[in-house]
Design an enzyme around this catalytic site. Structure first.
Site, PDB file in Angstrom:
ATOM      1  N   GLU A  86       0.301  -1.626   0.203  1.00 51.29           N
ATOM      2  CA  GLU A  86       0.017  -0.517   0.192  1.00 51.29           C
ATOM      3  C   GLU A  86       0.894   1.282   0.248  1.00 51.29           C
ATOM      4  OE1 GLU A  86      -3.700   0.638   2.337  1.00 51.29           O
ATOM      5  OE2 GLU A  86      -3.980  -1.381   2.582  1.00 51.29           O
ATOM      6  N   HIS A  94      -1.754  -0.668  10.146  1.00 48.92           N
ATOM      7  CA  HIS A  94      -0.861  -2.124  10.684  1.00 48.92           C
ATOM      8  C   HIS A  94       0.059  -1.809  10.876  1.00 48.92           C
ATOM      9  CE1 HIS A  94      -3.094  -5.370   7.678  1.00 48.92           C
ATOM     10  NE2 HIS A  94      -3.470  -4.087   7.645  1.00 48.92           N
TER      11      HIS A  94
END
Length: 587
Positions: free
Chosen positions: A58, A330
């Site tokens: 990402e 995350h």
């Protein structure tokens, strides 16, 4: 480690520090994207131990990638940003050592274009592959596979994308297995969007000949959030946030991550209000979605000792120094692997080398966990000792039977239980039926739109009122445009998806059949393997009849029916000789 190459002394690393991190760098959508990714670059540059191979997910924009590269160039001088799909795959690999080869492998199954609000199909998810040279020798190549599997948008087993994610796990497992069989060290890392011992996890750890680095050191770590069936059945209670980080390796949905807080908590944080979270507080939702997989192919080279997992931890838990928010939604995973002399690697933690199909894993505890994950009602039968060693002993192996040599056509890989392949095939079949219905509905919509537009044009021809004519033109245009889009999706995309599903289905069926055939040749599983194998062949014969037509396929179908009747009619399915004879006859 020092080794000779053409008369020269060359230093090759005996330790590699690996890190993977989902940066949450969605352009226009992720809050404070640029500031957070800049901080991620600073954190990489100061992390201890210094990361030497890094996989990012990402990281969607080159601007953010170049910002991270600028801050880490002194420790990670080599890097590759991967281009894929319409908006980019968001994958990047950074390395201390030269990247000598690289490519991007797209997943054949990767979401649906109609789910534009989710975006998985448009970013072209796949595997970022890189060959990194650690030294001059052939054995000093490490092959890195960085990926981001399809996100789960619903709870399993109702997740409609579970089939795609499982197929993606199969694809990256094939890539990693090939690298292991080439004799190279393999590092697979990324956001796999799966929990430990799920179907996708089992496919990777079995067929890729790799191990989950975290489970090597923490074999009793959780199998998901405490509310998920497999973990709930273990009856371990709700762990604390600290325990989830240190023992369970939870990288997602932790209460310590500010992006997983409620809207009210985030709003208060953004206003500058301090909200300290007790690390000992219960953390029910945290789970491990990010992984580092390691495979040891060094047994091909007698002078190259194997690698072992030395340590693993969850990192990037610090907050942004100015914004006071977590750096991403995350946390990162970091692992250190070492390559020690043979005399020091006989202990635990060694990664698996290449294995023949007769070299079987007899890890009873892990198999119990696997069965429990697939069949939660049986989970209570697994009760590991709380005092068991963090580092499991080397996997025991059984010698090849002297009377049953392995045919060269068998791939050198372990096999999952037949029931697991059956479950995957059931998943594929259910999803295929769903897509067939979708295809019929979309093509019906297209035909209906053609008919309705034709009626509208006829109405315009006979209408004498401008307002009515305008309305009919407007309705006809919108209706026909929507119908054409649905027709293209149903005729082209769904057709392509179904063909990819058939490929995946065949590969799983073939893996199941090869496993059963291997059991029969090894003299085990005759009672179950023989009928299952012939049922599989009968299924393929029926499909061949559908594909090739009745004349070409009927003969093969009749042969398989006859063989199936012989096996089914034999005493206790003791049809080993029938199976072997049938194979010879068919050949």
């Amino acid at each position: 480690m020092v080794e000779k190459h053409k008369g020269h002394i060359v230093d090759t690393p005996s330790t590699i520090n690996v890190l993977t991190h989902n940066c949450w760098g969605l352009k226009y959508l992720a809050k404070w994207r640029s500031e957070r990714l800049t901080a991620i670059g600073r954190s990489l540059a100061t992390t201890v131990p210094t990361p030497e191979i890094v996989g990012l997910q990402e990281c969607w924009t080159q601007e953010d990638y170049l910002s991270i590269r600028k801050q880490t160039r002194h420790i990670l001088p080599h890097g590759k940003f991967y281009f894929s799909g319409i908006f980019g795959g968001g994958l990047a690999i950074l390395s201390k050592w030269p990247i000598v080869e690289s490519n991007m492998v797209r997943y054949p199954l990767n979401g649906r274009p109609t789910a534009f609000f989710r975006g998985d199909w448009f970013v072209g998810k796949g595997v970022a592959c890189a060959s990194i040279r650690l030294g001059p020798g052939r054995q000093n190549i490490v092959e890195v596979f960085n990926t981001h599997l399809h996100a789960p948008y619903e709870r399993e087993p109702d997740d409609s994308y579970m089939c795609h994610r499982t197929a993606q796990a199969w694809e990256i497992a094939r890539l990693m297995r090939g690298a292991v069989e080439r004799g190279h060290l393999v590092i697979g890392l990324g956001d796999f969007n799966m929990v430990p011992l799920s179907l996708a996890h089992q496919l990777i750890t079995t067929h890729a000949l790799v191990q989950d680095a975290w489970r090597v050191l923490h074999p009793e770590s959780s199998l998901g959030a405490s509310s998920q069936p497999a973990e709930k059945a273990r009856d371990r209670g709700i762990p604390s946030a600290s325990h989830n980080l240190q023992e369970n390796g939870a990288t997602c949905d932790s209460i310590l991550n500010t992006w997983r807080w409620s809207k009210q908590q985030q709003k208060a944080l953004f206003k500058g209000e301090e909200n300290a979270i007790d690390p000992l507080a219960s953390d029910a939702r945290a789970k491990r979605l990010d992984y580092i997989f390691l495979g040891n192919g060094s047994s091909t080279f007698s002078d190259s000792p194997p690698w072992r997992v030395q340590s693993a931890k969850v990192g990037m838990t610090d907050r942004h120094p100015d914004l006071n928010c977590s750096l991403s939604d995350h946390f990162s995973v970091e692992a250190t692997i070492t390559r020690l002399p043979e005399s020091q690697t006989s202990g635990s933690g060694c990664l698996p080398n290449r294995r023949s199909t007769h070299e079987q894993t007899n890890d009873t505890a892990l198999q119990s966990l696997t069965n429990a994950c697939l069949h939660p009602t049986l989970y209570t039968s697994y009760n590991p000792s709380p005092t068991s060693s963090l580092l499991p002993p080397p996997l025991p192996r059984t010698p090849s039977p002297p009377t049953s040599p392995v045919p060269s056509s068998y791939p050198s890989t372990a096999r999952l239980p037949s029931e697991t392949y059956t479950e995957i095939l059931s998943l594929v079949s259910t999803y295929k039926n769903r897509e067939y219905r979708q295809q019929r509905l979309r093509l019906s919509h297209f035909l209906g739109s053609v008919i309705l537009s034709t009626i509208c044009f006829i109405g315009i021809w006979w209408s004498n009122h401008a307002g009515v004519s305008f309305t009919l033109v407007f309705v006809s245009t919108l209706n026909f445009g929507a119908g054409v889009i649905d027709g293209l999706i149903g005729g082209l995309f769904v057709g392509s998806e179904l063909r990819a599903l058939r490929e995946f289905e065949w590969e799983i069926e073939n893996a199941k059949a090869m496993g059963q055939e291997h059991e029969i040749s090894a003299g085990v599983g005759d009672r179950v393997g023989a009928p299952d194998l012939h049922q599989n062949n009968l299924y393929h014969a029926r499909r061949d009849e559908d594909i090739m037509g009745p004349e070409e396929g009927r003969e093969k179908l009749e042969v398989e029916k006859e063989l199936w009747e012989k096996v089914r009619g034999s005493e206790e399915y003791g049809g080993k000789e029938n199976v072997r004879k049938g194979r010879i006859d068919m050949a």
